[in-house]
Design a protein around this motif. Structure first.
Motif, PDB file in Angstrom:
ATOM      1  N   ARG A 169       0.816  -1.211   0.000  1.00  0.00           N
ATOM      2  CA  ARG A 169       0.000   0.000   0.000  1.00  0.00           C
ATOM      3  C   ARG A 169       0.847   1.258   0.000  1.00  0.00           C
ATOM      4  NH1 ARG A 169      -1.400   2.028   5.300  1.00  0.00           N
ATOM      5  NH2 ARG A 169      -0.238   0.953   6.944  1.00  0.00           N
ATOM      6  N   GLY A 170       2.140   1.123   0.320  1.00  0.00           N
ATOM      7  CA  GLY A 170       3.025   2.275   0.246  1.00  0.00           C
ATOM      8  C   GLY A 170       3.294   2.727  -1.179  1.00  0.00           C
ATOM      9  N   LEU A 171       3.057   1.847  -2.173  1.00  0.00           N
ATOM     10  CA  LEU A 171       3.261   2.176  -3.582  1.00  0.00           C
ATOM     11  C   LEU A 171       1.941   2.417  -4.308  1.00  0.00           C
ATOM     12  CD1 LEU A 171       6.080  -0.383  -4.492  1.00  0.00           C
ATOM     13  CD2 LEU A 171       6.305   2.020  -3.877  1.00  0.00           C
ATOM     14  N   CYS A 172       0.858   2.557  -3.577  1.00  0.00           N
ATOM     15  CA  CYS A 172      -0.465   2.807  -4.169  1.00  0.00           C
ATOM     16  C   CYS A 172      -0.861   4.242  -3.873  1.00  0.00           C
ATOM     17  CB  CYS A 172      -1.494   1.818  -3.608  1.00  0.00           C
ATOM     18  SG  CYS A 172      -3.148   2.048  -4.295  1.00  0.00           S
ATOM     19  N   ALA A 173      -0.975   5.059  -4.921  1.00  0.00           N
ATOM     20  CA  ALA A 173      -1.271   6.470  -4.733  1.00  0.00           C
ATOM     21  C   ALA A 173      -2.686   6.678  -4.186  1.00  0.00           C
ATOM     22  CB  ALA A 173      -1.092   7.221  -6.053  1.00  0.00           C
TER      23      ALA A 173
END
Length: 261
Positions: free
Chosen positions: A100-104
């Motif tokens: 989720r850290g790479l999901c804008a």
């Protein structure tokens, strides 16, 4: 009924694309409002000859499914009635976001609820940027605009790392999400851009490398004369050619000259 339901054979290609786009936009808006607190991160529509599959990407899939799958069945019924699907012609699935850290979209929703909770804008934005960079992202940028403090509207930009916004790399590598926060003093706009890392497996980021990345390969080991194994050279023995004696071929009746003998 949208073109995804099976009427695409009776309409032109232009109308089909327009109908598919309107269907996706309305579906995405519905799920964004309904699943905002559950980490909604996008939707994917897959069309098969028998039915239409809708995959909902979220960070908390258990909340999307609900107790004993009740909530996902309610969403399926709403979508089926709104878009006039046949019974059993549409199925909804929930898929967990790997990182989720790479999901804008997930980060934009997180920032939205931080601001609604009363957290300071600067602290909330720097927290999102730090969380994204710790998730192995190449770069991150957060833009917040509106009446942040006082009656005068302004925009604040927070960023870290590497960011490409133009060209093909900007389309493939950059994940962008926009959210609107209804604050008491007015509407605040949020834009989160994440520059994804390159992943050969295609899970965390795109498979294709960047155009300006140059990979220098290690040179092959040189085979020098000292490292080569010793080879014994044996010259070939050439036998001498046989000498053939030929007689004197002068005019008939003459003796062989003395200098020839």
């Amino acid at each position: 009924m949208p073109a995804l339901g099976g009427t695409s054979s009776r309409m032109s290609a232009k109308r089909k694309f327009i109908a598919d786009g309107v269907f996706y936009a309305e579906l995405n808006e519905l799920l964004t409002r309904e699943l905002a607190e559950d980490g909604y991160a996008g939707v994917e529509v897959r069309t098969t000859p028998h039915r239409t599959e809708i995959i909902i990407r979220a960070t908390r899939t258990q909340n999307v499914l609900g107790e004993k799958g009740q909530r996902i069945r309610e969403l399926t019924s709403v979508v089926q009635k709104r878009f006039e699907f046949q019974e059993g012609a549409v199925e909804l699935y929930a898929e967990r976001v790997l990182n989720r850290g790479l999901c804008a979209q997930a980060q934009a929703e997180s920032l939205k609820y931080k601001l609604l909770g009363g957290l300071a804008v600067r602290r909330a934005c720097y927290g999102v940027v730090r969380f994204v960079m710790e998730a192995s992202a190449k770069g991150c940028e957060v833009v917040v605009s509106g009446k942040l403090r006082g009656q005068r509207a302004k925009a604040m930009k927070f960023g870290d790392g590497y960011m490409i916004k133009t060209g093909h790399a900007g389309q493939v590598y950059t994940d962008t999400a926009v959210r609107h926060v209804l604050m008491r003093q007015g509407v605040i706009g949020i834009k989160v851009s994440i520059f994804l890392p390159q992943d050969p497996e295609g899970k965390l980021g795109p498979k294709i490398p960047l155009d300006d990345v140059v990979t220098i390969l290690e040179p092959k080991e040189d085979v020098n004369a000292m490292s080569m194994p010793a080879i014994k050279f044996t010259p070939a023995v050439v036998p001498p050619a046989p000498v053939m004696s030929m007689g004197y071929q002068g005019p008939p009746g003459t003796a062989m000259p003395s200098d020839v003998i």
